[in-house]
Design a protein around this motif. Structure first.
Motif, PDB file in Angstrom:
ATOM      1  N   TYR A  21     -35.937  14.544 -14.652  1.00  0.00           N
ATOM      2  CA  TYR A  21     -34.846  15.365 -14.116  1.00  0.00           C
ATOM      3  C   TYR A  21     -33.848  15.715 -15.212  1.00  0.00           C
ATOM      4  N   HIS A  22     -33.400  16.990 -15.177  1.00  0.00           N
ATOM      5  CA  HIS A  22     -32.317  17.470 -16.028  1.00  0.00           C
ATOM      6  C   HIS A  22     -31.300  18.167 -15.129  1.00  0.00           C
ATOM      7  N   PRO A  23     -30.032  17.769 -15.172  1.00  0.00           N
ATOM      8  CA  PRO A  23     -29.035  18.414 -14.305  1.00  0.00           C
ATOM      9  C   PRO A  23     -29.026  19.935 -14.426  1.00  0.00           C
ATOM     10  N   LYS A  24     -29.384  20.465 -15.601  1.00  0.00           N
ATOM     11  CA  LYS A  24     -29.358  21.914 -15.782  1.00  0.00           C
ATOM     12  C   LYS A  24     -30.395  22.620 -14.900  1.00  0.00           C
ATOM     13  N   ARG A  26     -30.537  22.623 -11.852  1.00  0.00           N
ATOM     14  CA  ARG A  26     -29.831  23.235 -10.723  1.00  0.00           C
ATOM     15  C   ARG A  26     -29.315  24.623 -11.110  1.00  0.00           C
ATOM     16  N   GLU A  27     -28.967  24.798 -12.372  1.00  0.00           N
ATOM     17  CA  GLU A  27     -28.425  26.081 -12.824  1.00  0.00           C
ATOM     18  C   GLU A  27     -29.521  27.127 -13.029  1.00  0.00           C
ATOM     19  N   LYS A  61     -32.868  14.966  -4.013  1.00  0.00           N
ATOM     20  CA  LYS A  61     -31.735  14.415  -4.748  1.00  0.00           C
ATOM     21  C   LYS A  61     -32.233  13.409  -5.784  1.00  0.00           C
ATOM     22  N   LYS A  63     -30.765  10.224  -8.416  1.00  0.00           N
ATOM     23  CA  LYS A  63     -29.677   9.317  -8.767  1.00  0.00           C
ATOM     24  C   LYS A  63     -30.097   8.484  -9.971  1.00  0.00           C
ATOM     25  N   LYS A  64     -29.094   7.959 -10.658  1.00  0.00           N
ATOM     26  CA  LYS A  64     -29.372   7.067 -11.772  1.00  0.00           C
ATOM     27  C   LYS A  64     -29.471   5.627 -11.260  1.00  0.00           C
ATOM     28  N   TRP A  71     -32.815   8.319 -14.291  1.00  0.00           N
ATOM     29  CA  TRP A  71     -32.935   9.268 -13.183  1.00  0.00           C
ATOM     30  C   TRP A  71     -34.238   9.013 -12.418  1.00  0.00           C
ATOM     31  N   SER A  73     -36.071  10.166  -8.439  1.00  0.00           N
ATOM     32  CA  SER A  73     -35.955  10.949  -7.221  1.00  0.00           C
ATOM     33  C   SER A  73     -35.735  10.066  -5.994  1.00  0.00           C
ATOM     34  N   ASP A 371     -34.910  21.285 -20.877  1.00  0.00           N
ATOM     35  CA  ASP A 371     -34.286  21.332 -19.559  1.00  0.00           C
ATOM     36  C   ASP A 371     -35.188  21.933 -18.489  1.00  0.00           C
TER      37      ASP A 371
END
Length: 426
Positions: A21-24, A26-27, A61, A63-64, A71, A73, A371
């Protein structure tokens, strides 16, 4: 390591939706996959005709978890609970882009058929620790979804003597086909028959010196001993309720992945050298959100429970546990992207595997992708590197572990100079 339990997720779990997972993400959801990321990568026939390659962020979602804030799932809550006990490799890669060559490659070291499987190599190289059970046992379970074919050559012995091939255990009345005596034949009659056949085979061996005759004698004797050892192994009635609380209630149902994990632990207790569980149904070209959730529900608790169970019994220190598939899946959608549904195509450039036990580093993440979870940017691990590392933990130098065949010194790890991934070692 003295033994290996390989949890093989046949069909290729989506690293995008489970571990990498990479937060980016979502972008970038919904944008066209940039050519600078794709870099002209070969596509399968299932998406090569698409005019658009929209990126799809995970629909779950993350979480760490753990001391190192890894990270994971929400689909893998039990695996999230053991992240401090495992090493997660996020930079696995392979050249194979379709299932059959990819599964063949990671299991035998070659995309071409006919080579020995890893379990057969280990049986040949290390021998047996239990004369009453096979060195190499395979069990297969299935979830819901697309099923890729599994062939017995994936646990075959190839050019090695046939006594080293894997033995497939089933969940029905006869776990091993043709093992039970037919009606009217008792153990004493079977023993006399085997003794007579052995004399004929031994006479034939003296005449031809064919190694396969010796293998046949050995396997007849193994089958006779297994008539007693296998029923005891497969009978879970002696397991306490705490076992099924740990592995989940599915472990009470023969043939499920959870039940196979319990049996794998029982095999580890009995020193079976190599146990491989194939769980089918991870090939999610469509309906991924629904099907992936189901696959994780089938496997997450039992996979984590196996690690915990081995640890509490003192077996994890010399049992190597591996979880992974043959390749990964794409960030872009296969077919039309909707708000609730999509699929992902095959992606060999990067995928995720985890390992535990037997001197493997704990609470560690190895490698990094971009990403888009599309390209590896740090510390790549080829599937032959993984196999070299597995052999290393069993005390085998993969460069020197060879078998002469067709004029070549054949190796499980091929000829392209793989390396032991020492960063994964404690």
């Amino acid at each position: 390591a003295k033994r290996v339990i390989y949890l093989f997720m046949n069909g290729a779990p989506s690293q995008v939706d489970l571990f990498d997972y990479h937060p980016k993400m979502r972008e970038i959801h919904g944008i066209e996959l940039p050519e600078s990321i794709r870099q002209g990568q070969r596509l399968t026939t299932m998406t090569s005709g698409q005019n658009s390659f929209p990126c799809v962020a995970p629909m779950f979602k993350f979480k760490k978890h753990g001391q190192h804030q890894t990270w994971v799932s929400e689909l893998l809550p039990h695996t999230a609970g053991i992240v401090d006990k495992i090493s997660i490799i996020k930079s696995m890669n392979t050249e194979a882009i379709n299932h059959d060559p990819a599964v063949t490659y990671i299991n035998t070291g070659s995309q071409q058929q006919g080579k020995p499987s890893m379990g057969a190599w280990l049986s040949y190289g290390l021998g047996s620790m239990n004369r009453d059970l096979p060195n190499y046992v395979v069990m297969i379970s299935r979830g819901k979804g697309n099923f890729q074919a599994l062939y017995s050559r994936l646990w075959g012995s190839g050019f090695l003597p046939s006594e080293h091939q894997g033995v497939k255990f089933r969940s029905g009345k006869d776990p091993v086909l043709y093992l039970s005596n037919p009606d009217g034949i008792d153990a004493a009659t079977r023993r006399r028959m085997l003794d007579g056949i052995a004399k004929i085979n031994e006479a034939k061996y003296e005449e031809t010196h064919d190694a396969e005759i010796q293998a046949r004698i050995s396997q007849y004797e193994m089958a006779f001993r297994m008539q007693t050892s296998v029923p005891d192994l497969m009978d879970l009635s002696s397991e306490p309720d705490s076992t099924f609380e740990l592995y989940g209630e599915d472990a009470r149902k023969p043939g499920t992945y959870a039940a196979n994990c319990v049996i794998a632990r029982r095999m580890a207790e009995r020193d079976v050298r190599f146990v491989q569980l194939f769980h089918r149904g991870w090939d999610q070209h469509n309906n991924l959100p629904k099907d992936l959730r189901g696959q994780c529900k089938d496997t997450d608790q039992a996979s984590a429970a196996l690690v915990l169970d081995l640890e509490r019994r003192g077996l994890l220190e010399d049992t190597l546990v591996i979880w992974g598939g043959e390749f990964g899946r794409t960030i872009y959608s296969q077919g039309a992207l909707t708000e609730t549904n999509h699929g992902r195509d095959h992606h060999p450039r990067c995928f995720t595997t985890w390992m535990a036990g037997a001197g493997i580093r704990t609470g560690y993440e190895h490698g990094e992708t971009d990403d888009f979870s599309y390209n590896i940017v740090r510390d790549p691990v080829h599937i032959n590197d993984l196999n070299a590392t597995i052999l290393h933990q069993l005390g085998i130098d993969h460069d020197r572990f060879t078998y002469p065949y067709q004029g070549l010194d054949q190796r499980l790890t091929g000829v392209e100079n793989p390396r032991v991934v020492t960063e994964l070692l404690a």
